[in-house]
Design a protein around this motif. Structure first.
Motif, PDB file in Angstrom:
ATOM      1  N   SER A 119       0.763  -1.179   0.016  1.00  0.00           N
ATOM      2  CA  SER A 119       0.000   0.137   0.094  1.00  0.00           C
ATOM      3  C   SER A 119       0.985   1.090   0.130  1.00  0.00           C
ATOM      4  N   PHE A 120       0.419   2.424  -0.492  1.00  0.00           N
ATOM      5  CA  PHE A 120       0.992   3.660  -0.503  1.00  0.00           C
ATOM      6  C   PHE A 120       0.184   4.732  -0.449  1.00  0.00           C
ATOM      7  N   ILE A 121       0.335   5.831  -0.181  1.00  0.00           N
ATOM      8  CA  ILE A 121      -0.580   6.982  -0.215  1.00  0.00           C
ATOM      9  C   ILE A 121       0.344   8.196  -0.726  1.00  0.00           C
ATOM     10  N   HIS A 122      -0.302   9.014  -1.606  1.00  0.00           N
ATOM     11  CA  HIS A 122       0.112  10.233  -2.145  1.00  0.00           C
ATOM     12  C   HIS A 122       0.373  11.399  -1.334  1.00  0.00           C
ATOM     13  N   GLU A 123       1.412  12.140  -1.353  1.00  0.00           N
ATOM     14  CA  GLU A 123       1.772  13.267  -0.447  1.00  0.00           C
ATOM     15  C   GLU A 123       0.923  14.395  -0.194  1.00  0.00           C
ATOM     16  N   LYS A 124      -0.174  14.589  -1.232  1.00  0.00           N
ATOM     17  CA  LYS A 124      -1.100  15.478  -1.116  1.00  0.00           C
ATOM     18  C   LYS A 124      -2.257  14.979  -0.210  1.00  0.00           C
ATOM     19  N   GLU A 125      -2.710  13.783  -0.478  1.00  0.00           N
ATOM     20  CA  GLU A 125      -3.587  13.111   0.494  1.00  0.00           C
ATOM     21  C   GLU A 125      -3.170  12.886   1.940  1.00  0.00           C
ATOM     22  N   ASN A 139      -5.636   4.614  10.235  1.00  0.00           N
ATOM     23  CA  ASN A 139      -4.636   4.015   9.147  1.00  0.00           C
ATOM     24  C   ASN A 139      -5.123   5.046   8.078  1.00  0.00           C
ATOM     25  N   GLY A 140      -4.034   5.175   7.094  1.00  0.00           N
ATOM     26  CA  GLY A 140      -4.343   6.007   5.826  1.00  0.00           C
ATOM     27  C   GLY A 140      -3.605   5.611   5.043  1.00  0.00           C
ATOM     28  N   CYS A 141      -4.302   5.233   3.739  1.00  0.00           N
ATOM     29  CA  CYS A 141      -3.563   4.599   2.277  1.00  0.00           C
ATOM     30  C   CYS A 141      -4.421   4.946   1.249  1.00  0.00           C
ATOM     31  N   SER A 142      -3.951   4.735   0.018  1.00  0.00           N
ATOM     32  CA  SER A 142      -4.903   4.709  -0.985  1.00  0.00           C
ATOM     33  C   SER A 142      -5.616   3.284  -1.131  1.00  0.00           C
ATOM     34  N   ASN A 143      -6.605   3.244  -1.810  1.00  0.00           N
ATOM     35  CA  ASN A 143      -7.439   1.957  -2.009  1.00  0.00           C
ATOM     36  C   ASN A 143      -6.659   1.222  -3.297  1.00  0.00           C
ATOM     37  N   GLY A 144      -6.365  -0.074  -2.658  1.00  0.00           N
ATOM     38  CA  GLY A 144      -5.824  -0.966  -3.408  1.00  0.00           C
ATOM     39  C   GLY A 144      -4.345  -1.074  -3.301  1.00  0.00           C
ATOM     40  N   ASP A 145      -3.473  -1.938  -4.057  1.00  0.00           N
ATOM     41  CA  ASP A 145      -2.078  -1.987  -4.011  1.00  0.00           C
ATOM     42  C   ASP A 145      -1.409  -2.385  -5.281  1.00  0.00           C
ATOM     43  N   ILE A 146      -0.079  -2.173  -5.150  1.00  0.00           N
ATOM     44  CA  ILE A 146       0.689  -2.776  -6.428  1.00  0.00           C
ATOM     45  C   ILE A 146       1.872  -3.607  -5.838  1.00  0.00           C
ATOM     46  N   ARG A 147       2.221  -4.301  -6.951  1.00  0.00           N
ATOM     47  CA  ARG A 147       3.479  -5.307  -6.942  1.00  0.00           C
ATOM     48  C   ARG A 147       4.776  -4.462  -7.376  1.00  0.00           C
ATOM     49  N   THR A 164      -8.532   0.485   5.827  1.00  0.00           N
ATOM     50  CA  THR A 164      -8.876   2.194   6.415  1.00  0.00           C
ATOM     51  C   THR A 164     -10.406   2.246   6.601  1.00  0.00           C
ATOM     52  N   GLU A 165     -11.061   0.988   7.136  1.00  0.00           N
ATOM     53  CA  GLU A 165     -12.472   1.420   7.791  1.00  0.00           C
ATOM     54  C   GLU A 165     -12.451   2.260   8.671  1.00  0.00           C
ATOM     55  N   LYS A 166     -11.529   2.468   9.492  1.00  0.00           N
ATOM     56  CA  LYS A 166     -11.903   3.525  10.645  1.00  0.00           C
ATOM     57  C   LYS A 166     -11.840   4.982   9.886  1.00  0.00           C
ATOM     58  N   ALA A 167     -10.973   5.227   9.000  1.00  0.00           N
ATOM     59  CA  ALA A 167     -11.149   6.563   8.195  1.00  0.00           C
ATOM     60  C   ALA A 167     -12.409   6.816   7.592  1.00  0.00           C
ATOM     61  N   LYS A 168     -12.944   5.665   7.063  1.00  0.00           N
ATOM     62  CA  LYS A 168     -14.278   5.713   6.205  1.00  0.00           C
ATOM     63  C   LYS A 168     -15.316   5.891   7.212  1.00  0.00           C
ATOM     64  N   GLU A 169     -15.307   5.364   8.477  1.00  0.00           N
ATOM     65  CA  GLU A 169     -16.202   5.649   9.683  1.00  0.00           C
ATOM     66  C   GLU A 169     -16.331   7.228   9.763  1.00  0.00           C
ATOM     67  N   ALA A 170     -15.291   7.919   9.612  1.00  0.00           N
ATOM     68  CA  ALA A 170     -14.897   9.182   9.995  1.00  0.00           C
ATOM     69  C   ALA A 170     -15.424  10.001   8.757  1.00  0.00           C
ATOM     70  N   GLY A 171     -15.944   9.373   7.468  1.00  0.00           N
ATOM     71  CA  GLY A 171     -16.297  10.398   6.467  1.00  0.00           C
ATOM     72  C   GLY A 171     -15.239  10.424   5.326  1.00  0.00           C
ATOM     73  N   TYR A 172     -14.241   9.987   5.712  1.00  0.00           N
ATOM     74  CA  TYR A 172     -12.969  10.026   4.581  1.00  0.00           C
ATOM     75  C   TYR A 172     -12.781   9.015   3.518  1.00  0.00           C
ATOM     76  N   ILE A 173     -13.123   9.146   2.388  1.00  0.00           N
ATOM     77  CA  ILE A 173     -12.729   8.156   1.399  1.00  0.00           C
ATOM     78  C   ILE A 173     -11.395   8.363   0.519  1.00  0.00           C
ATOM     79  N   PHE A 174     -10.473   7.480   0.762  1.00  0.00           N
ATOM     80  CA  PHE A 174      -9.006   7.830   0.038  1.00  0.00           C
ATOM     81  C   PHE A 174      -9.161   7.357  -1.326  1.00  0.00           C
ATOM     82  N   SER A 175      -8.404   8.023  -2.332  1.00  0.00           N
ATOM     83  CA  SER A 175      -8.288   7.672  -3.528  1.00  0.00           C
ATOM     84  C   SER A 175      -8.012   6.408  -4.103  1.00  0.00           C
TER      85      SER A 175
END
Length: 284
Positions: free
Chosen positions: A189-195, A213-221, A259-270
């Motif tokens: 998992s990763f997250i972009h600097e802006k987000e 937790n905070g990270c973008s949805n999905g992963d990459i190999r 990132t379910e806890k963040a979603k519960e707070a109303g934030y949806i990651f890219s």
């Protein structure tokens, strides 16, 4: 609200401050005074060495803030130097997913419980995981857990990433240098600097208790990163166990986070796919 940002002039500290200003908050930035940034609004500055309690006291003694966003708490003594000299109603610390003891897919916040960790007062040490666990735990010596948020990010990537982790793969392929990648198929998992910055600012107006937790949805190999760069550069990666060690070596399993806890707070990651390949293009 009156907000102190400790370390807001570099990398994703900048989008933290800009997002706060966009919401109309009164922002003070605590730095060593080495860098000034053209933010999207007016900010105040205080100059201090956050590792030196006397320096913090001189700069912030008797000050109170509605919220402190602490982007550079790397040790328990860092936290002590700050919180024994300034007060706030809420404290948000940039922590890290490195506090988790085990690597696997879908790690949740309860896999490291801050309050149960045995506190050691220490300066910054090379054992990053240990020092960051203690940085979280030290906060509870000064504040109730209900007033604290520990933001746990995996690797943060972006156009301003001074560590050059993604750039390592691209430059090695471009320059035809060999690299040692110990697991091509590990998913991350990763997250972009802006987000990463915007989510921390979001938490000011949408409080979350404890770790999140905070990270973008999905992963990459890693193989997908390499394959994309190979196609863009029209060159093949030279993989050799005697080559330069790649930045993400050492993982024993997939490393992704819930990132379910963040979603519960109303934030949806890219979605990760919405920016990771554009970032590879940018680096090339």
């Amino acid at each position: 609200m009156k907000i102190l940002v400790v370390g807001g002039t570099r990398y994703f500290g900048i989008p933290v401050v800009n997002a706060l200003l966009a919401k109309g908050h009164n922002v003070t930035i605590a730095t060593r005074g080495n860098v000034k940034v053209d933010f999207e609004g007016e900010v105040s500055y205080v100059v201090l060495d956050r590792m030196d309690s006397s320096s913090v006291k001189r700069a912030l003694d008797n000050h109170r803030f509605d919220v402190i966003i602490d982007k550079i708490a790397y040790s328990s003594n860092d936290v002590k130097a700050l919180l024994e000299n300034v007060s706030c109603d809420r404290y948000i610390q940039m922590s890290t997913c490195s506090v988790y003891p085990c690597e696997h897919a879908g790690i949740t916040e309860d896999e490291f419980v801050t309050s149960e960790y045995p506190l050691e007062w220490m300066d910054r040490i090379k054992d990053y995981e240990k020092t960051k666990r203690n940085a979280e735990r030290a906060v509870l010596e000064y504040m109730d857990l209900s007033a604290c948020t520990f933001v746990r990010y995996p690797v943060v990537l972006g156009e301003n990433d001074y560590t050059g982790r993604l750039r390592f793969y691209i430059e090695h392929i471009k320059n035809e240098h060999s690299m040692n990648v110990d697991d091509l198929d590990v998913a991350m998992s990763f997250i972009h600097e802006k987000e990463a910055g915007e989510f921390m600012a979001y938490l000011v107006d949408h409080p979350v208790c404890g770790a999140v937790n905070g990270c973008s949805n999905g992963d990459i190999r890693i193989s997908e990163i390499i394959s994309c760069a190979e196609k863009k550069l029209d060159k093949k990666a030279i993989l050799d166990e005697n080559g330069d060690a790649a930045p993400f070596n050492g993982l024993k399993d997939a490393l992704t986070f819930s990132t379910e806890k963040a979603k519960e707070a109303g934030y949806i990651f890219s979605d990760l796919n919405s920016w990771i390949y554009k970032l590879i293009d940018y680096e090339i």
